[in-house]
Design a protein around this motif. Structure first.
Motif, short mmCIF file in Angstrom:
data_model
loop_
_atom_site.label_atom_id
_atom_site.label_comp_id
_atom_site.label_asym_id
_atom_site.label_seq_id
_atom_site.Cartn_x
_atom_site.Cartn_y
_atom_site.Cartn_z
N ASP A 257 -7.97 -11.09 11.42
CA ASP A 257 -7.47 -10.49 10.18
C ASP A 257 -8.42 -9.38 9.73
N GLU A 258 -8.60 -8.42 10.61
CA GLU A 258 -9.56 -7.35 10.37
C GLU A 258 -9.16 -6.42 9.21
N MET A 259 -7.88 -6.40 8.88
CA MET A 259 -7.41 -5.44 7.87
C MET A 259 -7.19 -6.07 6.49
N LYS A 260 -7.75 -7.25 6.29
CA LYS A 260 -7.59 -7.95 5.02
C LYS A 260 -8.07 -7.10 3.85
N GLY A 261 -9.24 -6.48 3.99
CA GLY A 261 -9.80 -5.66 2.92
C GLY A 261 -8.94 -4.44 2.61
N ILE A 262 -8.39 -3.83 3.68
CA ILE A 262 -7.54 -2.64 3.49
C ILE A 262 -6.24 -3.02 2.81
N ARG A 263 -5.69 -4.19 3.15
CA ARG A 263 -4.47 -4.67 2.47
C ARG A 263 -4.74 -4.86 0.98
N ARG A 264 -5.92 -5.36 0.65
CA ARG A 264 -6.26 -5.59 -0.76
C ARG A 264 -6.34 -4.26 -1.51
N ILE A 265 -6.96 -3.26 -0.90
CA ILE A 265 -7.08 -1.94 -1.52
C ILE A 265 -5.71 -1.32 -1.79
N THR A 266 -4.81 -1.48 -0.84
CA THR A 266 -3.50 -0.81 -0.92
C THR A 266 -2.42 -1.69 -1.53
N ASN A 267 -2.81 -2.87 -2.02
CA ASN A 267 -1.83 -3.81 -2.58
C ASN A 267 -0.74 -4.12 -1.55
N ASP A 268 -1.18 -4.48 -0.35
CA ASP A 268 -0.27 -4.79 0.77
C ASP A 268 0.65 -3.62 1.10
N TYR A 269 0.10 -2.41 1.02
CA TYR A 269 0.82 -1.18 1.40
C TYR A 269 2.09 -0.96 0.55
N ALA A 270 2.05 -1.42 -0.69
CA ALA A 270 3.23 -1.29 -1.56
C ALA A 270 3.37 0.13 -2.11
N TYR A 271 4.60 0.65 -2.07
CA TYR A 271 4.89 1.95 -2.68
C TYR A 271 6.37 2.02 -3.03
N ASP A 272 6.73 3.03 -3.81
CA ASP A 272 8.14 3.23 -4.16
C ASP A 272 8.50 4.71 -3.97
N LYS A 273 9.67 5.10 -4.43
CA LYS A 273 10.15 6.47 -4.23
C LYS A 273 9.31 7.51 -4.95
N GLN A 274 8.61 7.08 -6.00
CA GLN A 274 7.78 8.01 -6.76
C GLN A 274 6.38 8.19 -6.15
N THR A 275 6.04 7.36 -5.19
CA THR A 275 4.72 7.44 -4.56
C THR A 275 4.59 8.75 -3.79
N PRO A 276 3.46 9.47 -3.95
CA PRO A 276 3.28 10.73 -3.21
C PRO A 276 3.45 10.53 -1.70
N LEU A 277 4.00 11.54 -1.04
CA LEU A 277 4.29 11.49 0.40
C LEU A 277 3.05 11.14 1.21
N HIS A 278 1.92 11.76 0.88
CA HIS A 278 0.69 11.52 1.64
C HIS A 278 0.32 10.03 1.61
N VAL A 279 0.47 9.42 0.45
CA VAL A 279 0.15 7.99 0.30
C VAL A 279 1.11 7.16 1.15
N ARG A 280 2.39 7.49 1.11
CA ARG A 280 3.39 6.74 1.87
C ARG A 280 3.09 6.80 3.38
N ILE A 281 2.69 7.98 3.84
CA ILE A 281 2.39 8.13 5.27
C ILE A 281 1.15 7.30 5.64
N ILE A 282 0.12 7.35 4.82
CA ILE A 282 -1.08 6.55 5.08
C ILE A 282 -0.72 5.07 5.14
N TYR A 283 0.04 4.60 4.15
CA TYR A 283 0.39 3.18 4.09
C TYR A 283 1.24 2.75 5.29
N GLU A 284 2.19 3.60 5.67
CA GLU A 284 3.05 3.26 6.81
C GLU A 284 2.24 3.23 8.11
#
Length: 246
Positions: free
Chosen positions: A177-204
């Motif tokens: 579970d090497e990415m546990k800390g990164i999941r915590r930072i990104t709130n489990d990669y959660a985003y919506d339609k208003q999230t900036p494109l750059h953020v969405r690409i990073i999370y995906e």
């Protein structure tokens, strides 16, 4: 597609960002330019780029039945995925994180945390990969070669005294579970339609990396280790036979 803006192409499918990246077209630098304009600036054949972008829709993940393959081929497959991680996936994600400028209070802390944590994750992950290839993989390969009469008994005996598959299995589970800390930072990669494109690409991309790591770990835990343990058992049986006849 050649008259669409880069930002529109990437918004259609986040994978397009990585395709364009390998052509030297970073979506954040060329966002308001059309594909044709970007290709002209980079000296690229726009039709070739479009063909590569469209191929994304036809990609189907291979369902490899690795259980049927000998351990040496499984190791080669895992080494190839290591290469993909080190030379392609990680450098690309590192680049888009490094060029992430939030400019928004909702993402300022996320930007700072990712820029600090991801390089540390990469450093630790690469160290783990090289250590795994130099120790675990080389040990299993030696066991396999011995069963095929391609390795002398004293060399394998020394390696078996030095290495422990049980220990490697325990250590490996600690990295699962090497990415546990990164999941915590990104709130489990959660985003919506208003999230900036750059953020969405990073999370995906981070989400995709984690899926790949889970698959990779599953192959090692469910296929490589059981096969390696069977090899080790076979080698020990041969040792006992040798000792009995001597």
């Amino acid at each position: 597609m050649n008259n669409k803006k880069i930002i529109e192409i990437v918004d259609d499918n986040y994978v397009h960002a990585s395709v364009l990246f390998y052509f030297g077209i970073e979506f954040y630098d060329y966002s308001q330019k059309t594909l044709e304009q970007a290709c002209r600036e980079r000296g690229l054949n726009v039709n070739a780029v479009i063909q590569k972008l469209e191929s994304v829709y036809h990609c189907v993940e291979e369902n490899l039945s690795l259980r049927e393959y000998p351990v040496e081929l499984i190791i080669e497959y895992l080494k190839h995925t290591h290469y993909i991680f080190i030379k392609q996936k990680l450098p690309y994600i590192a680049r888009i994180i490094d060029n992430f400028h939030a400019g928004h209070p909702d993402y300022d802390f996320i930007e700072k945390d990712l820029k600090f944590v991801f390089p540390l994750f990469v450093e630790d992950f690469i160290h783990h990969i090289y250590q795994e290839e130099d120790t675990l993989f080389s040990y299993i390969s030696a066991l396999y070669k011995f069963t095929k009469n391609n390795c002398n008994i004293s060399q394998v005996f020394y390696l078996m005294e030095k290495h422990s598959l049980q220990r490697y299995a325990v250590e490996h589970s600690e990295h699962d579970d090497e990415m546990k800390g990164i999941r915590r930072i990104t709130n489990d990669y959660a985003y919506d339609k208003q999230t900036p494109l750059h953020v969405r690409i990073i999370y995906e991309e981070l989400k995709d990396l984690e899926r790949s790591l889970v698959t990779h770990a599953k192959i090692e835990n469910d296929i490589l280790f059981p096969k390696a343990l069977m090899l080790e058992k076979e080698v020990k049986a041969r040792f006992r036979e040798t000792i009995r006849f001597n």
